[in-house]
Write a protein that holds these residues in place. Structure first.
Motif, mmCIF file in Angstrom:
data_model
loop_
_atom_site.group_PDB
_atom_site.id
_atom_site.type_symbol
_atom_site.label_atom_id
_atom_site.label_comp_id
_atom_site.label_asym_id
_atom_site.label_seq_id
_atom_site.Cartn_x
_atom_site.Cartn_y
_atom_site.Cartn_z
ATOM 1 N N GLU A 53 0.802 -1.015 0.083
ATOM 2 C CA GLU A 53 -0.088 0.002 0.109
ATOM 3 C C GLU A 53 0.996 1.370 -0.133
ATOM 4 N N SER A 54 2.037 1.269 0.634
ATOM 5 C CA SER A 54 2.873 2.512 0.776
ATOM 6 C C SER A 54 3.821 2.366 -0.506
ATOM 7 N N ASP A 56 6.422 1.301 -1.640
ATOM 8 C CA ASP A 56 7.779 1.459 -1.385
ATOM 9 C C ASP A 56 8.382 0.416 -0.419
#
Length: 299
Positions: A53-54, A56
């Motif tokens: 979700e991030s 990264d």
């Protein structure tokens, strides 16, 4: 610190091999019970989904879950075997999709892997609701089979034992911790920074354990040893006098040993600690403070 701990365990193993081996087994099995496969994978999938979700740190996913996969295919208990039978194939499929993404950098492969993990997450939640109790035979048959261990079990000590038991010291430290937490919650005592000093106590059995040194302090032995060096007296003066009174010490009865000990006490002043406190204090105020702290302590 890790190497120091290993050195301590090695030395303890030389003296108490059974105790150290039992400690290693119990600690390993308790860790296993603390992180059962369902909980382990729920936390792992939550982490994987969070990284996704991030958008990264995708490389961290492989580094984090690879060790967990190694555990997955080395089940040792009945519950672990059941978990692998139910979710082993699905988790392997998700991992294959994940490795394919890192090989091809195809975002669709990553999305399929995450969807697979999310599906597994919901299945685990449904089939393994929050547990209120565990069957020791299913979660750790090794511990279930243990009996008459040399390793200490909290709450099993005999309060009427004549010898010191470090488990009682451990309970005292726990009580002091509770008292300190109550003192910190009270505004008046918190302002005065009132608290009982604690030190680490690790009981290993009814007659052995570890006690942490309190920082920036000296032992009674060092004080007495220093003051006797100044007076040219041996540190084991009492022992020498007792053996002089009774050369055949090892064959004496308890009453005879007491008599020898009383002889040694009657021929020594017994004020070494008093003299050490007086001579090492830079002034009378420091001496009084140290004397007060000593008399107020557990000693």
């Amino acid at each position: 610190r890790s190497q120091a701990a290993k050195d301590v365990l090695a030395k303890l193993h030389d003296v108490y091999p059974e105790l150290v081996e039992e400690t290693e087994v119990v600690s390993r099995e308790l860790i296993r019970i603390t992180f059962l496969f369902p909980e382990l994978w729920i936390n792992a999938i939550i982490y994987v989904n969070g990284v996704y979700e991030s958008k990264d740190g995708y490389n961290d996913i492989i580094r984090t879950i690879t060790p967990i996969y190694k555990l997955l295919f080395k089940p040792e208990t009945l519950r672990e075997y059941h978990f692998v039978q139910k979710f082993g194939k699905a988790l392997t499929k998700a991992y294959d999709m994940l490795t394919q993404y890192f090989t091809s950098k195809n975002d669709q492969k990553l999305k399929l892997a995450i969807d697979q993990y999310r599906y597994i997450y919901h299945c685990i939640r449904e089939q393994y609701p929050r547990l209120s109790e565990l069957n020791l035979m299913d979660t750790s048959p090794i511990l279930a089979a243990y009996s008459d261990m040399a390793l200490v079990v909290p709450g099993t000590y005999n309060p009427d034992r004549e010898l010191d038991d470090l488990r009682q010291d451990e309970r005292a430290m726990q009580l002091f911790g509770l008292i300190n937490s109550l003192l910190m919650k009270d505004d008046e005592t918190a302002k005065r920074f009132l608290a009982i000093e604690q030190f680490p106590v690790v009981p290993l059995s009814s007659n052995s354990g570890l006690i942490g040194f309190y920082p920036d302090c000296e032992s009674f032995h060092s004080h007495v040893n220093n003051i006797r060096k100044v007076s040219n007296q041996p540190i084991n003066l009492e022992q020498r006098l007792a053996c002089q009174f009774s050369p055949n010490w090892d064959t004496l009865t308890v009453i005879q040993k007491v008599e020898s000990f009383e002889y040694a006490l009657s021929n020594t002043p017994g004020n070494d600690l008093q003299r050490a406190m007086w001579y090492t204090a830079p002034n009378a105020e420091v001496w009084l403070e140290r004397r007060t702290n000593y008399t107020r302590s557990l000693a």
